[in-house]
Design a protein around this motif. Structure first.
Motif, mmCIF file in Angstrom:
data_model
loop_
_atom_site.group_PDB
_atom_site.id
_atom_site.type_symbol
_atom_site.label_atom_id
_atom_site.label_comp_id
_atom_site.label_asym_id
_atom_site.label_seq_id
_atom_site.Cartn_x
_atom_site.Cartn_y
_atom_site.Cartn_z
ATOM 1 N N SER A 62 0.836 -1.191 0.000
ATOM 2 C CA SER A 62 0.000 0.000 0.000
ATOM 3 C C SER A 62 0.871 1.241 0.000
ATOM 4 C CB SER A 62 -0.895 0.002 1.238
ATOM 5 O OG SER A 62 -1.638 1.198 1.316
ATOM 6 N N GLU A 64 -0.173 5.296 0.534
ATOM 7 C CA GLU A 64 -1.218 6.305 0.703
ATOM 8 C C GLU A 64 -0.608 7.695 0.584
ATOM 9 O OE1 GLU A 64 -4.430 7.894 4.021
ATOM 10 O OE2 GLU A 64 -2.975 6.369 4.578
ATOM 11 N N LYS A 65 -1.111 8.484 -0.365
ATOM 12 C CA LYS A 65 -0.629 9.850 -0.523
ATOM 13 C C LYS A 65 -1.203 10.708 0.596
ATOM 14 C CE LYS A 65 0.145 13.457 -3.915
ATOM 15 N NZ LYS A 65 1.365 13.907 -3.355
ATOM 16 N N LYS A 66 -0.308 11.511 1.191
ATOM 17 C CA LYS A 66 -0.690 12.414 2.264
ATOM 18 C C LYS A 66 -0.335 13.838 1.847
ATOM 19 C CE LYS A 66 0.746 10.912 6.286
ATOM 20 N NZ LYS A 66 1.557 10.290 7.340
ATOM 21 N N TYR A 71 4.056 10.106 1.491
ATOM 22 C CA TYR A 71 3.371 8.840 1.265
ATOM 23 C C TYR A 71 3.601 7.950 2.474
ATOM 24 C CZ TYR A 71 3.753 10.411 -3.571
ATOM 25 O OH TYR A 71 3.679 11.141 -4.718
#
Length: 117
Positions: A62, A64-66, A71
């Protein structure tokens, strides 16, 4: 006209390759992998020279862009030792477009087994 259409379709087909090349989350596995090896060593499971690095498996589970181009990456590593032991480790850490080691790496041992040939 037909040649222009073929050229346009060709470049459209390549667009996903160019778009994903900028996202460094996929190529930021070396930092968490090295930290997972050190964690296994410090936990008393292995000695780092005993790892058969040619057999190490890496899978990005995984990313996840923040905000601020960060990420959160979750990797699964499978380490094999020269004496036929197998360690599956999940890691979690933050990376950016420019730096893989934004945060410390959290490592979790999923399984440990001996392979008998």
């Amino acid at each position: 006209m037909r040649k222009q259409l073929k050229s346009a379709l060709f470049f459209l087909a390549l667009t996903p390759l160019f778009a994903s090349a900028k996202n460094s989350s996929n190529d930021c596995h070396s930092w968490p992998m090295n930290m997972a090896e050190v964690w296994l060593k410090n936990s008393g499971f292995i000695k780092i020279p005993d790892i058969d690095e040619s057999r190490t498996e890496v899978k990005l589970l995984s990313s996840e862009k923040k905000p601020h181009n960060l990420y959160t990456n979750i990797f699964k590593f499978v380490f094999y030792t020269k004496d036929h032991k197998k360690f599956e480790v999940i890691t979690q850490n933050d990376a950016s477009d420019d730096e893989c080691s934004i945060t410390e790496v959290n490592s979790y041992l999923v399984s440990h087994s001996s392979i008998n040939y």
